[in-house]
Design a protein around this motif. Structure first.
Motif: not given
Length: 501
Positions: A259-263, A273-276, A390-392
């Motif tokens: 896998a990759k970090v992605g978005q 929790t989602w982390i950046t 995912f603020a953007a």
């Protein structure tokens, strides 16, 4: 069969490099003879390595045991050991992996605790009746424990794994949280003091007993010794179960899992929790390391979201699933979580923009700390962390109505949630304007169908009511203070609010 990968040394997965399943004979050859421990000795082992629950809450195992002992002494009875192997979280595969491939480690840990406590029996709770359950049933027979260990199958639902729901289900009641705080240590299986912990926790207890605290602590970190079992979702959409020493960089584990970090990366599952990406690239795989990145390791789920998909749409899809999977026995679960999901879907679909975003934020704040169980809190955490990570993308949806990327359903759920099914019921919601007094309740109960004008009067989309909103629409009709709402069409079962009452 879920693929297993590891960083050395391998412990929970020892022997799986050459065998698909570790039977009893191989288990003894790999891990040694079962060592019975006295109660004080077992508690000391757990305290020396700070063994924590691996199901999500990370509660100290020794404290759980002490609570059961206190209750047993107070009531003068024999306790029960309950293994939570239900794994209702659809993104997690580690407990099913242990049941399927190394079931004797779970049994050893549960038996160790049961013998030390003088327990009446061991209960293994599962939801799956496929290979994992068959493997555990075989292991019980291989060990000759059929008279002491029993398996109980419970419904495959997200909330089934909650402690109170689990106890209810094992006791023959609906497998939903009880609505009030009841410690299993005080009243669990058959009302007896019950040591309840996750399947991996018991497997880790077995390893501590067999290895001893010094050897067990030779890997990992000083604060979190030993290895961690994770479910890591690869770029190909497949999960891998990975065993790693605590303290390894998350980026290394993602690479091992294909896998990759992605978005962004979801840690801890759908109550997590989602982390950046920057936080994920700095994070270490441990409770402390993930906390510093803004998340919680929880049930050990690592789920990156690839580029090229709509984050809001993917998260809205899971939010709808969480709304459907709620216990539906308190307001925050029955109304709050589904309402959050509807508002998030409206935002992701480019409808009502900032109004929908405000409704999501208000809804998540409203449900916090008010549920009969932790489902509303966990669901709110999942959604609010997505708005931050995912603020953007949120701003893009607010500005243009869409980010232009598709929703591919990359976040695993048991079945398609209601948001993906908009079957036409043929029914319409209308207003009797001779009665409507602009109370505004309908706008709050049905934000997907009703918006309020500047005076508080409802403005209703002329489209038919979709099946996913039918129950909520009926409720809005019932609850209208002015009896002004009408649900009309074939087979409504409700023609007017007055008739409904």
């Amino acid at each position: 069969m879920t693929e297993f990968r590891h960083l050395s040394p391998v412990r929970l997965g020892a022997g799986l490099d050459r065998l698909q399943r570790i039977d009893q004979a191989t288990h003894r050859a790999v891990h040694g003879a079962f060592r019975r421990r006295r109660l004080r000795e077992m508690i000391d082992l757990a305290e020396k390595v700070d063994l924590r629950g691996r199901g999500g809450a990370a509660f100290p195992f020794a404290r759980k045991v002490a609570a059961v002992v206190s209750s047993v002494r107070r009531r003068d009875c024999r306790p029960v050991v309950l293994v939570n192997a239900t794994e209702g979280e659809p993104a997690s595969h580690k407990d099913k992996f242990l049941l399927d491939r190394t079931p004797h480690l779970i049994l050893d840990g549960a038996l160790l605790a049961a013998r030390a406590l003088g327990a009446r029996e061991v209960v293994v709770a599962v939801t799956d009746q496929g290979r994992p359950a068959r493997s555990m049933r075989t292991a019980i027979a291989e060990s000759g424990l059929g008279g002491f260990v029993r398996m109980v199958r419970l419904p495959e639902r997200f909330v089934t794994g909650e402690g109170g729901a689990l106890v209810n289900g094992v006791n023959g009641n609906p497998a939903v949280p009880p609505g009030r705080k009841v410690r299993a240590a005080d009243s669990g299986v058959d009302g007896l003091p019950t040591l309840l912990s996750n399947a991996e926790t018991f497997a880790q207890l077995a390893l501590v007993s067999q290895l001893g605290p010094d050897l067990y602590s030779a890997v990992g970190t000083a604060a979190e010794p030993g290895t961690v079992l994770l479910t890591v979702w690869g770029a190909d959409g497949r999960p891998r179960v990975i065993e790693t020493p605590a303290g390894v960089p998350l980026a290394q584990i993602l690479d091992l899992g294909g896998a990759k970090v992605g978005q962004g990366v979801l840690v801890g599952g759908y109550h997590g929790t989602w982390i950046t990406p920057p936080a994920a690239n700095r994070a270490l795989v441990s409770r402390e390391g993930i906390a510093k990145a803004g998340g919680a390791l929880g049930a050990g789920i690592i789920l990156p979201l690839p580029k090229g998909v709509c984050p809001l749409g993917e998260v809205a899809r899971v939010a709808a699933y969480l709304g459907e999977e709620s216990a539906r026995q308190c307001g925050p679960c029955r109304l709050g979580v589904p309402a959050i999901a509807r508002s998030l879907n409206a935002l992701a679909s480019g409808r009502r923009g900032r109004e929908a975003l405000a409704a999501v934020r208000q809804g998540t704040e409203t449900v916090k700390g008010r549920g009969a169980c932790h489902h509303p809190d966990g669901s709110a955490r999942f959604v609010t962390s997505a708005l931050t990570a995912f603020a953007a993308d949120v701003e893009k949806h607010l500005a243009d109505g869409t980010c232009g990327r598709p929703v591919r359903g990359l976040l695993p759920i048991e079945e398609e949630p209601a948001v993906a099914h908009a079957e036409d019921t043929g029914l319409r919601l209308t207003v009797d304007w001779t009665r409507c007094a602009a109370h505004g309740l309908c706008g709050h109960l049905l934000p997907d169908l009703v918006r309020l004008d500047e005076h508080g009067f409802p403005v209703i989309d002329g489209a038919n009511v979709p099946r996913r909103l039918l129950a909520d629409t009926r409720q809005a009709v019932e609850m209208c203070p002015a009896l002004a709402l009408r649900l009309s069409g074939a087979n409504t079962g409700v023609r007017t609010a007055g008739a409904a009452r």
